[in-house]
Scaffold this active site. Sequence first.
Site, PDB file in Angstrom:
ATOM      1  N   GLU A 128      47.039  42.403  36.965  1.00 60.52           N
ATOM      2  CA  GLU A 128      46.268  42.245  38.206  1.00 60.52           C
ATOM      3  C   GLU A 128      47.106  41.625  39.332  1.00 60.52           C
ATOM      4  O   GLU A 128      46.764  41.738  40.498  1.00 60.52           O
ATOM      5  CB  GLU A 128      45.007  41.398  37.966  1.00 60.52           C
ATOM      6  CG  GLU A 128      43.987  42.029  37.026  1.00 60.52           C
ATOM      7  CD  GLU A 128      43.178  43.156  37.672  1.00 60.52           C
ATOM      8  OE1 GLU A 128      43.635  43.732  38.665  1.00 60.52           O
ATOM      9  OE2 GLU A 128      42.084  43.455  37.151  1.00 60.52           O
ATOM     10  N   THR A 181      42.441  44.513  47.415  1.00 62.43           N
ATOM     11  CA  THR A 181      41.979  43.261  46.810  1.00 62.43           C
ATOM     12  C   THR A 181      42.704  42.058  47.416  1.00 62.43           C
ATOM     13  O   THR A 181      42.087  41.038  47.721  1.00 62.43           O
ATOM     14  CB  THR A 181      42.185  43.306  45.276  1.00 62.43           C
ATOM     15  OG1 THR A 181      41.512  44.463  44.784  1.00 62.43           O
ATOM     16  CG2 THR A 181      41.625  42.081  44.594  1.00 62.43           C
TER      17      THR A 181
HETATM   18  N1  HSE Z   1      37.258  38.891  41.028  1.00 64.15           N
HETATM   19  C1  HSE Z   1      38.133  39.748  41.760  1.00 64.15           C
HETATM   20  C2  HSE Z   1      37.870  39.576  43.242  1.00 64.15           C
HETATM   21  C3  HSE Z   1      37.909  41.168  41.379  1.00 64.15           C
HETATM   22  O1  HSE Z   1      36.702  39.497  43.613  1.00 64.15           O
HETATM   23  O2  HSE Z   1      38.829  39.493  44.007  1.00 64.15           O
HETATM   24  C4  HSE Z   1      38.827  42.115  42.093  1.00 64.15           C
HETATM   25  O3  HSE Z   1      39.122  43.189  41.305  1.00 64.15           O
END
Ligand code: HSE
Length: 309
Positions: A128, A181
């Site tokens: 991630e 993101t």
């Molecule tokens: N929890 C993460 C966010 C998920 O809200 O940034 C993103 O994939």
Amino acid sequence: MKEIRVFSPASIANLSCGYDILGVCLDKIGDEITVRKTTKKGISIKKITGHELSNDISLNVAGLAASALLKNVKVNCGFEIDIHKGIKPGSGIGSSAASSAGTVYAINKLIGEPLSDNQLIYFASKGEIASSGTIHSDNVSAVLMGGFTFVRNSSEKDFIKLDYPNDLVFSIIHPKIEIKTKDSRSIIKNQVSLNDMIQQSANLGALVHALNKKDYELIGRSLDDRIIEPVRSILIPKFSEIKSSSIEAGALGCGISGSGPSVFSLCRGMDQAKIVSKVMKKVYDKIKLDYEIHLSKVNDKGIKIIDFF
Ligand code: HSE
């Protein structure tokens, strides 16, 4: 086993009150990942289809996750990865998680399954970093364990699968805009008020309890985000209209899916979800914004093996 092909599903992170710690696995939508053993050591990404992404293993979520895993196990072969993206990157339904979780799952199968689910979640969440700039395990835990999952502590590899009612259906609308993101994380404030922290924790505890007790009313009341949604929703066209009309049409609750721009409405049963999806569509039809709709039950199994040789 020399080669394995898996279907790695989409997921919804956060579920309003659980930023970075709650996830749920979706069905039908997902990536297809093929991993094969090679005599040459190391990892390479041979082919990416469906959507454009870097195949540099230090920039690709699957490459990063596979590298993290291979630093921790002894193997005398290498791995070649093919990725078919069924989930558009930047859509908010766990595109990066599907690729990184599917890859570590497949490698673990090829090497005789020495790693536990919790270890796989930990390595997948390292992927991630490529899309978010930071480790978070909410999406990958849902993909690797299936169902609703809770992240108590990523670095301690402490991930929990929750109990939940089996008639929940998500109606998800994906407006065709991309929100990275990293960008949508960068606008979140680093400090929260004590009052907001108290209400957010109360909502989270109540949601976990309500899922367990099948208390639909309480599920709805707990899908309430005091901290992240007020900031991120400015990036999503007509968010408040989508939310209010979904709830009016019978959804238990509605919120931003992961880091957006997708928006989810949680419903009891497929019929209700279909009604809600119609009102969600209407909002974007009115402003002529292109979108995709997904209706998804909760996928309790997570990743599925398609074939292996
Ligand atoms: N929890 C993460 C966010 C998920 O809200 O940034 C993103 O994939």
